[in-house]
Design a protein around this motif. Structure first.
Motif, PDB file in Angstrom:
ATOM      1  N   SER A 114      -5.983   5.189  -8.595  1.00 25.84           N
ATOM      2  CA  SER A 114      -7.304   5.150  -7.977  1.00 25.84           C
ATOM      3  C   SER A 114      -7.262   4.342  -6.680  1.00 25.84           C
ATOM      4  N   ASP A 115      -8.325   4.472  -5.896  1.00 25.48           N
ATOM      5  CA  ASP A 115      -8.435   3.674  -4.678  1.00 25.48           C
ATOM      6  C   ASP A 115      -8.685   2.203  -4.985  1.00 25.48           C
ATOM      7  N   ASN A 172       0.813  -1.212   0.000  1.00 25.21           N
ATOM      8  CA  ASN A 172       0.000   0.000   0.000  1.00 25.21           C
ATOM      9  C   ASN A 172       0.850   1.268   0.000  1.00 25.21           C
ATOM     10  N   SER A 194       0.390   4.883   4.645  1.00 25.63           N
ATOM     11  CA  SER A 194      -1.036   4.650   4.447  1.00 25.63           C
ATOM     12  C   SER A 194      -1.356   3.231   4.895  1.00 25.63           C
ATOM     13  N   ASN A 253      -5.541  -0.291  -4.666  1.00 20.92           N
ATOM     14  CA  ASN A 253      -5.192  -0.684  -3.304  1.00 20.92           C
ATOM     15  C   ASN A 253      -6.264  -1.579  -2.688  1.00 20.92           C
ATOM     16  N   GLU A 254      -7.512  -1.322  -3.012  1.00 20.45           N
ATOM     17  CA  GLU A 254      -8.596  -2.151  -2.471  1.00 20.45           C
ATOM     18  C   GLU A 254      -8.472  -3.593  -2.968  1.00 20.45           C
TER      19      GLU A 254
END
Length: 350
Positions: A330-331, A55, A74, A334-335
């Motif tokens: 974008s998120d 991350n 993070s 990581n998701e």
């Protein structure tokens, strides 16, 4: 005949337990903090250090212990609610019977039994399968594509990709093409930007501590890595361990054989990627006898590749890299990675 990709839908829990309540989205690194200690404090389990590692790209490449004090990390805090698995690809070609040719504009090939990366029985059919789907969805002017499964990896590059039976394949390690441009893979294929960077660790006996703070610490040691696995990280331009005879490499048939040699004292360490090494520790009941060292041997990217003789090779690769870059900003990237890593650790420890 390769197996067609089929969509999967399921619901899974990340399984962090009560640690979710204490987790902070960002953490200021204090002197003496390590990825292990932060993972234990924030995620309730030090074995989940890799969730934080993946991350935070800025910390990749160094020791897992020596984090710079004052850095802000993070933290992929879990959502205690159940999380949906990968959605079906938005632009995948319509499924066809096995006897018919797909009409997809881009055909990709991968193989199963490589969890958590590519596996037909894994949610989303693997972390990298889901990342490839998401990257293609994010490409400019998306094209239809298909992902097909051929479990004989030895057929992927030659003849499948070389003959253009498939356009692209994944996931593949990239050798040291700058230092060895004549390498078969380097000479014949273009590589995408890395889907993920994989940590290669040394696994040593707990009762025979091994120091690895600098490369010279391993001079005179014997390492084990199974036959057929890459060795470029052991013999690159700035680390001529094998060429100069500084390190002895044993190459038995399987990872299990390497760990048996380690326990028997025939080798000093086993060099494998984090996931496979830890998986074998649990499978073989060696968690009390074997432990990974904190300093990585190397960080190796896993890539999509395409033949250099493919008439649309450059265009396809540019399109994919553009989608991957957009995904990584974008998120969602990581998701996806965090969800698959959490599931992997939960399954290993259960």
């Amino acid at each position: 005949m390769p197996l067609r990709k089929v969509a999967a839908a399921s619901v899974m829990s990340l399984g962090f337990g009560s640690a979710a309540a204490a987790c902070q989205p960002s953490v200021l690194v204090a002197p003496g903090d390590t990825l292990f200690s932060i993972a234990e404090d924030q995620l309730g389990d030090l074995s989940r250090w890799s969730l934080i590692f993946y991350n935070n790209p800025d910390i990749q490449g160094g020791s897992l212990l020596d984090l710079p004090a004052g850095a802000v990390l993070s933290i992929p805090c879990p959502d205690v609610a159940a999380q949906p698995a990968a959605p079906a690809p938005l632009v995948q070609a319509d499924p066809k019977p096995l006897q018919q040719e797909t009409e997809a504009e881009i055909k990709l090939v991968t193989a199963s039994n490589y969890a958590p990366f590519t596996d037909l029985n894994w949610p989303g059919q693997g972390m990298l399968t889901e990342l490839v789907n998401a990257a293609f969805e994010a490409t400019p002017n998306p094209l239809t594509y298909s992902i097909e499964w051929e479990n004989d990896w030895s057929r992927h590059l030659f003849p499948m990709l070389d003959s253009k039976e498939f356009d692209m394949g994944f996931p593949w390690f990239k050798p040291d093409c700058d230092g060895n441009p004549s390498n078969e893979r380097c000479a014949n294929f273009h590589f995408s930007d890395p889907l993920v960077d994989l940590v290669i660790l040394l696994f040593a006996r707990s009762d025979a501590p091994l120091t690895f703070e600098q490369d010279s610490d391993l001079h005179g040691k014997t390492l084990c890595r199974p036959e057929g696995y890459f060795t470029h990280d052991l013999d690159r331009a700035d680390r001529r361990w094998l060429t100069d005879g500084l390190v002895t490499l044993k190459q038995p048939a399987t990872p299990d054989d390497c760990f048996a040699m380690l326990v028997a004292g025939e080798v000093d360490a086993v060099a494998l990627n984090e996931f496979l090494g830890v998986q074998k520790m649990f499978e073989l009941g060696l968690t009390d006898q074997v432990a990974p060292l904190s300093r990585p041997v190397s960080i190796e990217g896993l890539h999509v590749l395409i033949s250099k003789s493919h008439w649309r090779g450059t265009a396809h690769l540019y399109r994919f890299n553009a989608g991957l870059a957009r995904l990584k900003q974008s998120d969602r990237y990581n998701e996806i990675v965090s969800r698959h890593l959490a599931l992997f650790w939960d399954q290993i420890k259960s």
